[in-house]
Scaffold this motif. Structure first.
Motif, mmCIF file in Angstrom:
data_model
loop_
_atom_site.group_PDB
_atom_site.id
_atom_site.type_symbol
_atom_site.label_atom_id
_atom_site.label_comp_id
_atom_site.label_asym_id
_atom_site.label_seq_id
_atom_site.Cartn_x
_atom_site.Cartn_y
_atom_site.Cartn_z
ATOM 1 N N ALA A 100 0.841 -1.201 0.000
ATOM 2 C CA ALA A 100 0.000 0.000 0.000
ATOM 3 C C ALA A 100 0.875 1.250 0.000
ATOM 4 O O ALA A 100 0.874 2.021 0.937
ATOM 5 N N ASP A 101 1.659 1.434 -1.027
ATOM 6 C CA ASP A 101 2.447 2.654 -1.209
ATOM 7 C C ASP A 101 3.649 2.765 -0.266
ATOM 8 O O ASP A 101 4.020 3.857 0.136
ATOM 9 N N GLY A 102 4.275 1.650 0.063
ATOM 10 C CA GLY A 102 5.454 1.649 0.929
ATOM 11 C C GLY A 102 6.747 1.680 0.122
ATOM 12 O O GLY A 102 6.735 1.668 -1.108
ATOM 13 N N PRO A 103 7.900 1.682 0.807
ATOM 14 C CA PRO A 103 9.201 1.837 0.151
ATOM 15 C C PRO A 103 9.891 0.534 -0.282
ATOM 16 O O PRO A 103 11.047 0.558 -0.678
ATOM 17 N N MET A 104 9.195 -0.607 -0.204
ATOM 18 C CA MET A 104 9.833 -1.888 -0.507
ATOM 19 C C MET A 104 9.061 -2.653 -1.579
ATOM 20 O O MET A 104 7.986 -2.233 -1.995
ATOM 21 N N THR A 105 9.634 -3.778 -1.982
ATOM 22 C CA THR A 105 9.019 -4.666 -2.964
ATOM 23 C C THR A 105 8.950 -6.061 -2.368
ATOM 24 O O THR A 105 9.893 -6.507 -1.718
ATOM 25 N N ALA A 106 7.836 -6.732 -2.614
ATOM 26 C CA ALA A 106 7.694 -8.120 -2.176
ATOM 27 C C ALA A 106 7.784 -9.030 -3.384
ATOM 28 O O ALA A 106 7.284 -8.711 -4.461
ATOM 29 N N LEU A 107 8.440 -10.149 -3.187
ATOM 30 C CA LEU A 107 8.462 -11.211 -4.182
ATOM 31 C C LEU A 107 7.559 -12.294 -3.623
ATOM 32 O O LEU A 107 7.800 -12.794 -2.526
ATOM 33 N N VAL A 108 6.527 -12.626 -4.353
ATOM 34 C CA VAL A 108 5.559 -13.611 -3.890
ATOM 35 C C VAL A 108 5.592 -14.796 -4.847
ATOM 36 O O VAL A 108 5.346 -14.645 -6.040
ATOM 37 N N ALA A 109 5.919 -15.960 -4.319
ATOM 38 C CA ALA A 109 5.963 -17.185 -5.107
ATOM 39 C C ALA A 109 4.784 -18.057 -4.702
ATOM 40 O O ALA A 109 4.563 -18.296 -3.514
ATOM 41 N N LYS A 110 4.058 -18.514 -5.690
ATOM 42 C CA LYS A 110 2.922 -19.401 -5.438
ATOM 43 C C LYS A 110 3.168 -20.708 -6.164
ATOM 44 O O LYS A 110 3.598 -20.718 -7.310
ATOM 45 N N GLY A 111 2.925 -21.799 -5.457
ATOM 46 C CA GLY A 111 3.117 -23.113 -6.063
ATOM 47 C C GLY A 111 3.792 -24.064 -5.093
ATOM 48 O O GLY A 111 3.454 -24.111 -3.918
ATOM 49 N N ASP A 112 4.772 -24.785 -5.587
ATOM 50 C CA ASP A 112 5.477 -25.815 -4.820
ATOM 51 C C ASP A 112 6.567 -25.174 -3.956
ATOM 52 O O ASP A 112 7.751 -25.247 -4.283
ATOM 53 N N VAL A 113 6.143 -24.524 -2.874
ATOM 54 C CA VAL A 113 7.090 -23.852 -1.984
ATOM 55 C C VAL A 113 6.889 -24.347 -0.548
ATOM 56 O O VAL A 113 5.810 -24.769 -0.174
ATOM 57 N N ASP A 114 7.972 -24.281 0.212
ATOM 58 C CA ASP A 114 7.945 -24.666 1.610
ATOM 59 C C ASP A 114 9.113 -23.974 2.309
ATOM 60 O O ASP A 114 9.782 -23.123 1.716
ATOM 61 N N ALA A 115 9.376 -24.339 3.551
ATOM 62 C CA ALA A 115 10.448 -23.698 4.314
ATOM 63 C C ALA A 115 11.812 -23.922 3.668
ATOM 64 O O ALA A 115 12.674 -23.040 3.692
ATOM 65 N N ALA A 135 10.356 -12.116 5.549
ATOM 66 C CA ALA A 135 10.146 -13.313 4.737
ATOM 67 C C ALA A 135 9.246 -14.278 5.493
ATOM 68 O O ALA A 135 9.244 -14.303 6.725
ATOM 69 N N GLY A 136 8.504 -15.058 4.733
ATOM 70 C CA GLY A 136 7.658 -16.062 5.348
ATOM 71 C C GLY A 136 7.108 -17.014 4.310
ATOM 72 O O GLY A 136 7.132 -16.730 3.110
ATOM 73 N N VAL A 137 6.616 -18.145 4.798
ATOM 74 C CA VAL A 137 6.021 -19.141 3.909
ATOM 75 C C VAL A 137 4.876 -19.817 4.650
ATOM 76 O O VAL A 137 4.968 -20.070 5.851
ATOM 77 N N ALA A 138 3.794 -20.065 3.924
ATOM 78 C CA ALA A 138 2.660 -20.810 4.470
ATOM 79 C C ALA A 138 1.897 -21.408 3.303
ATOM 80 O O ALA A 138 1.765 -20.776 2.245
ATOM 81 N N ASP A 139 1.415 -22.612 3.512
ATOM 82 C CA ASP A 139 0.687 -23.338 2.469
ATOM 83 C C ASP A 139 1.489 -23.347 1.178
ATOM 84 O O ASP A 139 2.604 -23.817 1.162
ATOM 85 N N ASP A 140 0.949 -22.789 0.123
ATOM 86 C CA ASP A 140 1.638 -22.809 -1.175
ATOM 87 C C ASP A 140 2.086 -21.410 -1.590
ATOM 88 O O ASP A 140 2.172 -21.111 -2.775
ATOM 89 N N GLU A 141 2.378 -20.573 -0.606
ATOM 90 C CA GLU A 141 2.804 -19.210 -0.909
ATOM 91 C C GLU A 141 4.016 -18.809 -0.066
ATOM 92 O O GLU A 141 4.080 -19.076 1.121
ATOM 93 N N LEU A 142 4.960 -18.180 -0.732
ATOM 94 C CA LEU A 142 6.199 -17.718 -0.107
ATOM 95 C C LEU A 142 6.309 -16.226 -0.399
ATOM 96 O O LEU A 142 5.994 -15.791 -1.507
ATOM 97 N N ALA A 143 6.723 -15.433 0.588
ATOM 98 C CA ALA A 143 6.889 -13.995 0.371
ATOM 99 C C ALA A 143 8.224 -13.542 0.953
ATOM 100 O O ALA A 143 8.601 -13.941 2.050
ATOM 101 N N ILE A 144 8.916 -12.714 0.186
ATOM 102 C CA ILE A 144 10.181 -12.134 0.615
ATOM 103 C C ILE A 144 10.131 -10.648 0.287
ATOM 104 O O ILE A 144 9.837 -10.271 -0.852
ATOM 105 N N VAL A 145 10.415 -9.809 1.284
ATOM 106 C CA VAL A 145 10.372 -8.360 1.104
ATOM 107 C C VAL A 145 11.800 -7.826 1.044
ATOM 108 O O VAL A 145 12.620 -8.133 1.915
ATOM 109 N N VAL A 146 12.072 -7.033 0.002
ATOM 110 C CA VAL A 146 13.401 -6.462 -0.234
ATOM 111 C C VAL A 146 13.261 -4.962 -0.517
ATOM 112 O O VAL A 146 12.162 -4.484 -0.798
#
Length: 167
Positions: A100-115, A135-146
């Motif tokens: 929501a208009d912040g200073p970073m970018t998230a990379l969101v991976a959906k699919g065959d992801v885990d810890a 960074a975090g992962v749950a179910d089939d979604e992984l997110a990393i903020v840079v």
């Protein structure tokens, strides 16, 4: 505790060394010298060789996941105003990173992801000196903020990391 058991415990405290042993790329004498194990270097090196022989080979696997960027990510309440649930990217312990208009970018991976996939991606980003803000992962979604300026580069790195996740 035996020298062999002490050596195995010391290796398990260093996951990078355990991976290197599994990959077969260790100078056993140098590794023995780096461990805080009582015993002469040659004996510790021998224990390392025997331990390596008992470990499964390091292999990698491809993860089928789609990685997308979400720009404008920030810390809810600090960088950006509170957002809808759909705008949440990562939430840990009540702290939310939202798009929501912040200073970073998230990379969101959906699919065959885990810890393990998250670990591979974060390790690759660290190797390229890309700061990971969350960074975090749950179910089939992984997110990393840079940081925002690292977004495109980080996207390529994460996609590459998902092609070779160690197991």
């Amino acid at each position: 505790m035996s020298l062999a058991a002490e050596t195995r415990d010391a290796v398990r405290e260093r996951p990078y060394l355990l991976s290197a042993l599994r990959a077969g790329v260790v100078n056993y004498t140098a590794a023995a010298e780096s461990l805080d194990v009582e015993g002469d270097t040659d004996s510790v090196a021998t224990a390392l060789r025997r331990f390596a022989d008992d470990l499964p080979d390091l292999t990698t696997e491809y993860r089928d996941a789609t990685v997308r960027m979400r720009s404008g990510v920030g810390l809810a309440g600090e960088d950006v105003e509170a957002a809808d649930a759909d705008d949440r990217v990562v939430t840990v312990g009540g702290v939310e990173m939202v798009a929501a208009d912040g200073p970073m970018t998230a990379l969101v991976a959906k699919g065959d992801v885990d810890a393990r996939a998250l670990s591979a991606a974060v390790d690759r980003l660290a190797a390229e000196d890309v700061v990971v803000d969350a960074a975090g992962v749950a179910d089939d979604e992984l997110a990393i903020v840079v940081p925002r300026r690292e977004g495109a580069n980080a996207l390529r790195i994460v996609e590459g990391a998902l092609h070779e996740v160690a197991r």
